[in-house]
Design an enzyme around this catalytic site. Sequence first.
Site, PDB file in Angstrom:
ATOM      1  N   TYR A 162       0.833  -1.207   0.000  1.00  0.00           N
ATOM      2  CA  TYR A 162       0.000   0.000   0.000  1.00  0.00           C
ATOM      3  C   TYR A 162       0.872   1.263   0.000  1.00  0.00           C
ATOM      4  O   TYR A 162       0.628   2.217  -0.745  1.00  0.00           O
ATOM      5  CB  TYR A 162      -0.905  -0.048   1.236  1.00  0.00           C
ATOM      6  CG  TYR A 162      -1.873   1.097   1.382  1.00  0.00           C
ATOM      7  CD1 TYR A 162      -3.001   1.207   0.576  1.00  0.00           C
ATOM      8  CD2 TYR A 162      -1.674   2.070   2.370  1.00  0.00           C
ATOM      9  CE1 TYR A 162      -3.905   2.246   0.732  1.00  0.00           C
ATOM     10  CE2 TYR A 162      -2.567   3.112   2.541  1.00  0.00           C
ATOM     11  CZ  TYR A 162      -3.679   3.200   1.717  1.00  0.00           C
ATOM     12  OH  TYR A 162      -4.567   4.225   1.881  1.00  0.00           O
ATOM     13  N   SER A 163       1.925   1.279   0.837  1.00  0.00           N
ATOM     14  CA  SER A 163       2.827   2.439   0.923  1.00  0.00           C
ATOM     15  C   SER A 163       3.502   2.712  -0.412  1.00  0.00           C
ATOM     16  O   SER A 163       3.618   3.863  -0.846  1.00  0.00           O
ATOM     17  CB  SER A 163       3.880   2.210   2.007  1.00  0.00           C
ATOM     18  OG  SER A 163       3.278   2.039   3.265  1.00  0.00           O
ATOM     19  N   ALA A 164       3.959   1.648  -1.068  1.00  0.00           N
ATOM     20  CA  ALA A 164       4.629   1.806  -2.359  1.00  0.00           C
ATOM     21  C   ALA A 164       3.689   2.404  -3.390  1.00  0.00           C
ATOM     22  O   ALA A 164       4.063   3.303  -4.161  1.00  0.00           O
ATOM     23  CB  ALA A 164       5.157   0.460  -2.838  1.00  0.00           C
ATOM     24  N   LYS A 166       0.968   4.215  -2.842  1.00  0.00           N
ATOM     25  CA  LYS A 166       0.563   5.573  -2.493  1.00  0.00           C
ATOM     26  C   LYS A 166       1.678   6.585  -2.763  1.00  0.00           C
ATOM     27  O   LYS A 166       1.414   7.723  -3.135  1.00  0.00           O
ATOM     28  CB  LYS A 166       0.131   5.629  -1.027  1.00  0.00           C
ATOM     29  CG  LYS A 166      -1.223   4.955  -0.761  1.00  0.00           C
ATOM     30  CD  LYS A 166      -2.314   5.543  -1.654  1.00  0.00           C
ATOM     31  CE  LYS A 166      -3.692   5.013  -1.362  1.00  0.00           C
ATOM     32  NZ  LYS A 166      -4.710   5.549  -2.306  1.00  0.00           N
ATOM     33  N   SER A 196     -13.923   5.267   7.057  1.00  0.00           N
ATOM     34  CA  SER A 196     -14.402   4.673   5.809  1.00  0.00           C
ATOM     35  C   SER A 196     -14.371   3.161   5.949  1.00  0.00           C
ATOM     36  O   SER A 196     -13.964   2.615   6.975  1.00  0.00           O
ATOM     37  CB  SER A 196     -13.514   5.115   4.637  1.00  0.00           C
ATOM     38  OG  SER A 196     -12.227   4.531   4.751  1.00  0.00           O
ATOM     39  N   HIS A 388      39.378  40.754  21.286  1.00  0.00           N
ATOM     40  CA  HIS A 388      39.288  41.483  20.025  1.00  0.00           C
ATOM     41  C   HIS A 388      40.172  42.725  20.135  1.00  0.00           C
ATOM     42  O   HIS A 388      39.891  43.635  20.905  1.00  0.00           O
ATOM     43  CB  HIS A 388      37.831  41.876  19.784  1.00  0.00           C
ATOM     44  CG  HIS A 388      37.538  42.293  18.383  1.00  0.00           C
ATOM     45  ND1 HIS A 388      36.272  42.526  17.917  1.00  0.00           N
ATOM     46  CD2 HIS A 388      38.353  42.515  17.315  1.00  0.00           C
ATOM     47  CE1 HIS A 388      36.303  42.880  16.650  1.00  0.00           C
ATOM     48  NE2 HIS A 388      37.566  42.880  16.264  1.00  0.00           N
ATOM     49  N   GLY A 389      41.240  42.772  19.357  1.00  0.00           N
ATOM     50  CA  GLY A 389      42.194  43.871  19.465  1.00  0.00           C
ATOM     51  C   GLY A 389      41.966  44.997  18.481  1.00  0.00           C
ATOM     52  O   GLY A 389      41.959  46.177  18.850  1.00  0.00           O
ATOM     53  N   PRO A 496      29.210  35.769  27.979  1.00  0.00           N
ATOM     54  CA  PRO A 496      28.647  36.127  29.295  1.00  0.00           C
ATOM     55  C   PRO A 496      29.373  37.272  29.984  1.00  0.00           C
ATOM     56  O   PRO A 496      28.850  37.856  30.942  1.00  0.00           O
ATOM     57  CB  PRO A 496      28.759  34.820  30.094  1.00  0.00           C
ATOM     58  CG  PRO A 496      29.810  34.017  29.402  1.00  0.00           C
ATOM     59  CD  PRO A 496      29.696  34.375  27.946  1.00  0.00           C
ATOM     60  N   HIS A 498      29.543  40.076  29.064  1.00  0.00           N
ATOM     61  CA  HIS A 498      28.767  41.300  28.844  1.00  0.00           C
ATOM     62  C   HIS A 498      27.393  41.279  29.522  1.00  0.00           C
ATOM     63  O   HIS A 498      26.627  42.226  29.365  1.00  0.00           O
ATOM     64  CB  HIS A 498      28.591  41.529  27.346  1.00  0.00           C
ATOM     65  CG  HIS A 498      29.880  41.539  26.584  1.00  0.00           C
ATOM     66  ND1 HIS A 498      30.833  42.517  26.750  1.00  0.00           N
ATOM     67  CD2 HIS A 498      30.404  40.667  25.667  1.00  0.00           C
ATOM     68  CE1 HIS A 498      31.873  42.263  25.965  1.00  0.00           C
ATOM     69  NE2 HIS A 498      31.640  41.143  25.303  1.00  0.00           N
ATOM     70  N   GLN A 712      -4.267  54.239  -2.722  1.00  0.00           N
ATOM     71  CA  GLN A 712      -5.537  53.521  -2.657  1.00  0.00           C
ATOM     72  C   GLN A 712      -6.336  53.648  -3.952  1.00  0.00           C
ATOM     73  O   GLN A 712      -7.197  52.822  -4.242  1.00  0.00           O
ATOM     74  CB  GLN A 712      -6.369  54.032  -1.477  1.00  0.00           C
ATOM     75  CG  GLN A 712      -5.678  53.804  -0.137  1.00  0.00           C
ATOM     76  CD  GLN A 712      -6.563  54.166   1.038  1.00  0.00           C
ATOM     77  OE1 GLN A 712      -7.777  54.031   0.965  1.00  0.00           O
ATOM     78  NE2 GLN A 712      -5.950  54.630   2.118  1.00  0.00           N
TER      79      GLN A 712
END
Length: 724
Positions: A162-164, A166, A196, A388-389, A496, A498, A712
């Site tokens: 069924y999966s194949a 579908k 169903s 950071h320089g 952290p 900051h 408008q």
Amino acid sequence: MDQLRFDGRVAVVTGAGGGLGKEYALLLASRGAKVVVNDLGSARDGVGKSNFADAVVKEIKDKGGVAVADYNSVVEGEKLIKTALDNFGRIDILINNAGILRDKSFQKMSEQDWDLIQAVHMKGAFKTTQAAWETFKKQNYGRIIMTSSNAGLMGNFGQANYSAAKMGLIGLASTLAIEGAKYDIKVNTIVPTAASRLTEDILPPDMFQAMKPELIAPVVAYMVHESFPDTGVIIDSTLGFATKAHLVRSSGTPLRKKPSDPVTIESVKEKWSEVVNMNKAKHFDKIADVTLNLVEKLQEFEERSKLDSTRESYWTTYGYNSKDLVCYALGVGSSVVNPTDLKFLYESHEQFTALPTFFILPGMVMESPVIGEAMPPGKFADFTNILHGEQYIEFIGDFPGTEGEFTIRNYVVDVLDKGSSAVAIVNSEVFQNRELVLRTQQHIFVLGQGGFGGPRNSTQAVSVQDVPKRAPDAVVEQKTAEDQAALYRLSGDLNPLHIDPNVASAGGHPKPILHGLASLGFSARHVLAKYAGNDPTNFKALKARFVKPVLPGQTLATEMWLEGKRVHFQTKIKETGNVVIAGAYVDLKNVVKDGGAPAPTSQSVQSSGSLKSDSLFAKIAEGVKANPDKAKSVGAVFLYNIIENGKTIKQWTLDLKKDLTVYQGEPKTGKADTTMTVSDEDLMEIASGTLSPQVAYLKGRLKLAGNIMLAQKLGPLLKSDAKL
């Protein structure tokens, strides 16, 4: 809302003797369709015969509808379609709903179990659809539904057959949607879950009662209506809920470092996490789009390989939008108190743009492995020992737009030995649409990792410049907020140090400190306003050295010296007199002193090929010619800026004041009364009615300048036919 009708339409519904098929047939008939009710009358496994179809036909007729029964097997699809043509002379709608189950575990499944499922589901849909196809083509109209299942999309134990089948139906629908497009034949797939004959012994009783087929029937009925806009889509529906499903592909990755390398089992394993990374997964509608994407990726791989041939690089991506720009602007001190800052804070501002220093962020490599991998033997770098320089940024091409994605190449050009510490010099080249738009350079101090005998200086470094030995030409002061670091960290730097008092205390600070780049953003804003007309496109380059930390709440004083088109500056803390940014400068394209005429802020229009909205303006031009009085009653000139990634790629003028003309480009005489800025896709959605102009405006997807109320009046001229 007007009722959607099917008057004059003929529908064939397979498996319509009960469940979903019955509800489809009843609903379509109640809305005016003539229905062929097909059903073999068999049980769930395809065995037995009953007159279910006759009962449904009777119910339709009792309610004043028109229907006939058909008892043929879907495998003999031509007979079903013949029933429609013999009784009603045409067919417009085909709903392939018939199905049976033969559930067994894979090992116990017989060949008959497999073949029967494929025959009813796959072959039945093929035969019935093929029989109707020629009629659909001749009349240039058709609506087809394939019925799949979540078992097909995801698999389900005991349903291999069924999966194949579908999943196969989804492939069939996708191909037929392509083949039928030019004939207005729309082919779509429904994935229903409802009570169903197929599910009565499978679903729990309470769920079986709740999953009424009549909750799904309106979804399918809309999908076969003439107004339905889509083709090739998969819609999953149950319990009065509907959702779209589709396949997506990951971004993928090359399986080797350079084109000349072989692909090995080991290289596949090494790259596997990138292969299956779905963070930027994308859906493609056509095989051609997949092929084009692959070609682009391979070209990009080759280009990167050439760049990486001289030194190892670390590649990253960075996406941004208007929200990111606004958040950053607030983080570096922009405020609604200053009216000239509004264009950095309001995404619907007619001149909305980014602050230049925002574009330092894509090249930030503090957490990347590029530094650690470049360290000499026995030395290391991680977030615990790096600072950071210095920072440099230079814009190469046009100033970037207000949204987009960058690809960044990061690489270490040198590692310097400063005695107790090392300094890694890291270059970042920032590309957008494979074009180099800017480059940055960072000097990263790696504490405690010097003494390896390396050079102290580098010819690759962009140097700072001492400020002139005279009083500054201008000084701008601005107090930072106590929450400044908490706000700036939302732009991506979550260190952290900051925000966390304990981490700050461990680092020797009385409280969390402000990010160096936040302080730099303040100073760059001051220079921009004082000497560049507050126009970011006037900004060419910046260089700065970070000297000391700033505490949130302190006042920054930016001292500036103008020499030619270079503005030297340094930044001090007013309360202490300490210099926190030194040796800094900004190179400008043009100098515009505050109080002078501002530099031009309009972006250059990039050349662009055909856009979807070109057809819209062609239609508007036809409307203007056909209804000159209506056009002239608008009495205004409108300019449309069509944008992509925040940049204008095409312009259109609607002169509904004098000449009553529609043409590409800016107004030939005078200025536009109203200017609208919108993307190609959003404009088409507005024109087709799927996007409200008010919603687009409120969300920043439509920007208006000038006389907003005049926009408008364009409603009647902008509304397009569905075919557009």
